[in-house]
Design an enzyme around this catalytic site. Structure first.
Site, PDB file in Angstrom:
ATOM      1  N   LEU A  55      21.884  34.955  58.176  1.00  0.00           N
ATOM      2  CA  LEU A  55      22.222  34.269  57.106  1.00  0.00           C
ATOM      3  C   LEU A  55      23.094  33.035  57.652  1.00  0.00           C
ATOM      4  O   LEU A  55      23.630  33.200  58.805  1.00  0.00           O
ATOM      5  CB  LEU A  55      23.260  35.040  56.338  1.00  0.00           C
ATOM      6  CG  LEU A  55      22.668  36.254  55.505  1.00  0.00           C
ATOM      7  CD1 LEU A  55      23.596  37.126  54.714  1.00  0.00           C
ATOM      8  CD2 LEU A  55      21.315  35.680  54.497  1.00  0.00           C
ATOM      9  N   ASP A  56      23.002  31.823  57.052  1.00  0.00           N
ATOM     10  CA  ASP A  56      23.906  30.832  57.159  1.00  0.00           C
ATOM     11  C   ASP A  56      25.190  31.090  57.491  1.00  0.00           C
ATOM     12  O   ASP A  56      25.702  32.189  56.580  1.00  0.00           O
ATOM     13  CB  ASP A  56      23.805  29.651  56.162  1.00  0.00           C
ATOM     14  CG  ASP A  56      22.235  28.969  56.068  1.00  0.00           C
ATOM     15  OD1 ASP A  56      21.403  29.310  57.161  1.00  0.00           O
ATOM     16  OD2 ASP A  56      21.874  28.375  55.101  1.00  0.00           O
ATOM     17  N   ARG A  57      26.066  30.334  58.346  1.00  0.00           N
ATOM     18  CA  ARG A  57      27.449  30.915  58.294  1.00  0.00           C
ATOM     19  C   ARG A  57      28.024  30.989  56.945  1.00  0.00           C
ATOM     20  O   ARG A  57      28.957  32.224  57.067  1.00  0.00           O
ATOM     21  CB  ARG A  57      28.022  29.977  59.313  1.00  0.00           C
ATOM     22  CG  ARG A  57      29.518  30.339  59.567  1.00  0.00           C
ATOM     23  CD  ARG A  57      30.107  29.051  60.584  1.00  0.00           C
ATOM     24  NE  ARG A  57      31.158  29.603  61.448  1.00  0.00           N
ATOM     25  CZ  ARG A  57      31.968  28.966  62.443  1.00  0.00           C
ATOM     26  NH1 ARG A  57      31.243  27.967  63.039  1.00  0.00           N
ATOM     27  NH2 ARG A  57      32.836  29.665  63.023  1.00  0.00           N
ATOM     28  N   THR A  59      27.273  31.627  54.070  1.00  0.00           N
ATOM     29  CA  THR A  59      26.689  32.538  53.247  1.00  0.00           C
ATOM     30  C   THR A  59      26.877  34.224  53.576  1.00  0.00           C
ATOM     31  O   THR A  59      27.137  34.339  54.457  1.00  0.00           O
ATOM     32  CB  THR A  59      24.839  32.482  53.292  1.00  0.00           C
ATOM     33  OG1 THR A  59      24.708  31.224  53.077  1.00  0.00           O
ATOM     34  CG2 THR A  59      24.465  33.491  51.970  1.00  0.00           C
TER      35      THR A  59
END
Length: 236
Positions: A55-57, A59
């Site tokens: 996941l993106d940082r 998120t």
């Protein structure tokens, strides 16, 4: 340092609830970072774990890891073959359509070719706040259930920016005035994007399993403040 919350574990895999602001693993773009979910989980379990996806940082939500290289490869193949069901919660600026599909090609890196990218969404709730932002006397926001059908870089964030409904708290693709309103009015200093559930075939048995991560206390407090229904992670 927060201990990862384990959502599911067996001999083949472990799924955890990633907090916002934490990298899943080291990347070239964040080469100076020293704290990763992967490291925290290895310390917690006392064994090696293997990255399957990320996941993106900013998120939060469900992340799954393999507990052996073989199981990780099988899980990774499921992601690559789009045999997984991802469901996110997102708060965006404005009122979206009740349901929709965003079909807008994206590149995974600058100067790379565009690739197909599809995102489905459903509006769960709306609110109009008596607060002026920009040229309007009120501000409108939507709570969405989002299902990406592909896995491009920042796909959800870029797609909703593309249709002019940027995510709240997105400092890269969002709008600063609305982010500021949520910081000052609700104390929200994060991206409002949460991976609420992840379904996939088990890498050993092949049976379908779904892992859910209920939104945390800050999400639930925001839902209450906006008069929106509480979300448990089990809604489909």
């Amino acid at each position: 340092m927060t201990t990862p919350t384990i959502l599911y574990r067996d001999a083949a895999l472990v799924a955890v609830d990633k907090p916002p602001g934490l990298l899943v693993h080291r990347t070239a773009l964040d080469s100076e970072a020293r704290d990763f979910l992967l490291q925290r989980l290895r310390r917690l379990l006392g064994q090696r774990v293997y990255t399957v996806h990320r996941l993106d940082r900013p998120t939060s939500g469900v992340v799954v890891f393999g507990l052996s290289p073989g199981h990780a490869r099988v899980l990774s193949a499921s992601f690559e073959q789009r045999r997984v069901e991802k469901r996110y919660l997102a708060v965006v600026r404005g009122y979206t359509e009740p349901t929709g599909r965003i079909d807008y090609a994206l590149s995974d890196e600058p100067h790379q070719p565009l690739r197909e990218a599809l995102t489905d969404y459903q509006s769960l709730a709306r609110v109009e706040l008596p607060v002026a932002v920009g040229r309007y006397s009120t501000s409108r926001y939507s709570l969405l259930a989002v299902t990406p059908r592909s896995g491009r870089y920042h796909q959800i964030r870029r797609h909703f920016h593309h249709i002019r409904h940027p995510l709240i708290g997105d400092t890269t693709h969002g709008e600063g005035r609305h982010n500021r309103l949520f910081r000052e009015r609700f104390g929200v200093h994060r991206l409002l994007l949460h991976a609420v559930s992840l379904g996939f075939p088990h890498p050993a048995s092949g049976r379908w399993i779904t892992v859910a991560a209920p939104p945390d206390a800050q999400w639930q407090a925001l839902m209450q403040a906006l008069g929106w229904p509480m979300q448990t992670g089990d809604e489909q």
